[in-house]
Design an enzyme around this catalytic site. Structure first.
Site, mmCIF file in Angstrom:
data_model
loop_
_atom_site.group_PDB
_atom_site.id
_atom_site.type_symbol
_atom_site.label_atom_id
_atom_site.label_comp_id
_atom_site.label_asym_id
_atom_site.label_seq_id
_atom_site.Cartn_x
_atom_site.Cartn_y
_atom_site.Cartn_z
ATOM 1 N N SER A 145 8.135 -6.325 12.205
ATOM 2 C CA SER A 145 7.363 -6.205 13.446
ATOM 3 C C SER A 145 5.919 -5.768 13.170
ATOM 4 C CB SER A 145 8.045 -5.256 14.434
ATOM 5 O OG SER A 145 7.890 -3.918 14.040
ATOM 6 N N ARG B 234 11.597 -2.548 -12.477
ATOM 7 C CA ARG B 234 10.489 -2.440 -11.532
ATOM 8 C C ARG B 234 9.234 -3.147 -12.060
ATOM 9 N NH1 ARG B 234 10.311 0.610 -7.396
ATOM 10 N NH2 ARG B 234 11.891 1.998 -8.202
ATOM 11 N N MET C 261 10.307 -1.653 1.261
ATOM 12 C CA MET C 261 11.098 -0.488 0.873
ATOM 13 C C MET C 261 11.251 -0.379 -0.636
ATOM 14 S SD MET C 261 11.212 0.951 3.546
ATOM 15 C CE MET C 261 11.622 1.186 5.257
ATOM 16 N N ARG C 262 10.119 -0.457 -1.321
ATOM 17 C CA ARG C 262 10.124 -0.256 -2.778
ATOM 18 C C ARG C 262 8.899 0.559 -3.164
ATOM 19 N NH1 ARG C 262 13.067 -2.999 -6.280
ATOM 20 N NH2 ARG C 262 11.437 -3.136 -7.852
ATOM 21 N N HIS D 138 3.732 4.434 7.689
ATOM 22 C CA HIS D 138 4.939 5.264 7.638
ATOM 23 C C HIS D 138 5.167 5.875 9.020
ATOM 24 C CE1 HIS D 138 8.121 7.547 5.824
ATOM 25 N NE2 HIS D 138 7.663 8.630 6.413
ATOM 26 N N GLU E 236 0.612 6.467 -6.560
ATOM 27 C CA GLU E 236 1.853 6.304 -7.337
ATOM 28 C C GLU E 236 3.041 7.018 -6.701
ATOM 29 O OE1 GLU E 236 -1.001 7.301 -8.570
ATOM 30 O OE2 GLU E 236 -1.584 5.576 -9.800
ATOM 31 N N ASP F 244 4.911 7.513 -0.053
ATOM 32 C CA ASP F 244 4.347 7.916 1.242
ATOM 33 C C ASP F 244 3.343 9.054 1.070
ATOM 34 O OD1 ASP F 244 6.026 6.046 2.509
ATOM 35 O OD2 ASP F 244 7.662 7.481 2.620
HETATM 36 C C1 GAR Z 1 8.336 0.723 10.104
HETATM 37 O O1 GAR Z 1 8.745 1.716 11.016
HETATM 38 C C2 GAR Z 1 7.530 1.322 8.973
HETATM 39 O O2 GAR Z 1 6.712 2.382 9.386
HETATM 40 C C3 GAR Z 1 8.633 1.805 8.055
HETATM 41 O O3 GAR Z 1 9.555 0.746 8.072
HETATM 42 C C4 GAR Z 1 9.539 0.141 9.364
HETATM 43 C C5 GAR Z 1 9.414 -1.352 9.193
HETATM 44 O O4 GAR Z 1 9.523 -1.995 10.436
HETATM 45 N N1 GAR Z 1 8.140 2.094 6.724
HETATM 46 C C6 GAR Z 1 8.545 3.133 5.988
HETATM 47 O O5 GAR Z 1 9.417 3.902 6.332
HETATM 48 C C7 GAR Z 1 7.817 3.299 4.659
HETATM 49 N N2 GAR Z 1 8.201 4.494 4.000
HETATM 50 P P1 GAR Z 1 9.020 -3.485 10.613
HETATM 51 O O6 GAR Z 1 9.733 -4.310 9.512
HETATM 52 O O7 GAR Z 1 9.468 -3.884 11.966
HETATM 53 O O8 GAR Z 1 7.528 -3.518 10.438
#
Ligand code: GAR
Length: 206
Positions: free
Chosen positions: A13, A65, A90-91, A109, A142, A145
């Site tokens: 999104s 990685r 998510m990596r 985040h 590095e 978040d």
């Molecule tokens: C979002 O809420 C973003 O902030 C979070 O993943 C979600 C992805 O949603 N990111 C993290 O938690 C990073 N540490 P989306 O695929 O709908 O954009």
């Protein structure tokens, strides 16, 4: 014309909100050059294809990685990406990856960092009982978040909120915040002083 590279692992999104801002000219003179995922089943990849945006999938499962990162970096460089936007990617990026794009990788985040880094930040905030929640867009370093903060949006946690309604209202703010942050960075209207990102017109006089 600036080129964005979007990395995502899920629903997408935030990617879609960026694509809308680019299409409407809210982010001007910019195109999304490539959307990359580590997961073929990411909803964001399907959506990008529907929107006619080029996509690439590099499965990360079972891969070191460094090896995976080098595939992704090569693809970003081939697409002449000026700014990399992590949008639910998510990596954790390797230090080498981060060095390839100095001050040119953003992450979003769903918490007011440094509170609640890592997974399920909204649930963490709700369980902790905070009265103010929100989201953060920051430069990637590095650590998870962690890098210098570009901007944050705060919202009150309502007594009527549950985990889901809170996450939804944070997400609304994420969609606004990411485009604002991209504009700021692309226009270069800031300086980085240690952890602080300061608008150029507000720098202290020397
Ligand atoms: C979002 O809420 C973003 O902030 C979070 O993943 C979600 C992805 O949603 N990111 C993290 O938690 C990073 N540490 P989306 O695929 O709908 O954009």
């Amino acid at each position: 014309m600036k080129h964005l590279g979007i990395l995502l692992s899920g629903r997408g999104s935030n990617f879609e909100a960026i694509a809308t801002a680019v299409a409407s000219g809210k982010i001007s003179d910019t195109r999304i050059a490539i959307v990359i995922s580590n997961r073929e089943d990411a909803g964001g990849i399907t959506r990008a294809r529907e929107l006619g945006i080029e996509t690439l999938v590099f499965p990360s499962k079972g891969k070191a990685r460094e090896e995976h990162d080098s595939e992704v970096v090569a693809a970003l460089q081939q697409h002449k990406v000026d700014l990399v936007c992590l949008a639910g990617y998510m990596r954790l990026l390797s230090p080498w990856f981060v060095k390839q794009f100095p001050h040119r990788i953003l992450n979003i985040h769903p918490s007011l960092l440094p509170a609640f880094p890592g997974l399920e930040a909204q649930e963490q905030a709700f369980a902790y009982g905070v009265k103010i929640a929100g989201c953060t867009v920051h430069l990637v370093d590095e650590e998870l978040d962690h890098g210098p903060i570009i901007l944050q949006k705060a919202i009150p946690v309502l007594d009527t909120d549950d985990e889901q309604s809170l996450a939804e209202r944070i997400l609304e703010q994420e969609h606004i915040a990411y485009s604002e942050a991209i504009n700021l960075v692309l226009n270069g209207e800031f300086k980085i002083l240690g952890r602080k990102i300061i608008a150029s017109d507000r720098l202290p006089e020397r």
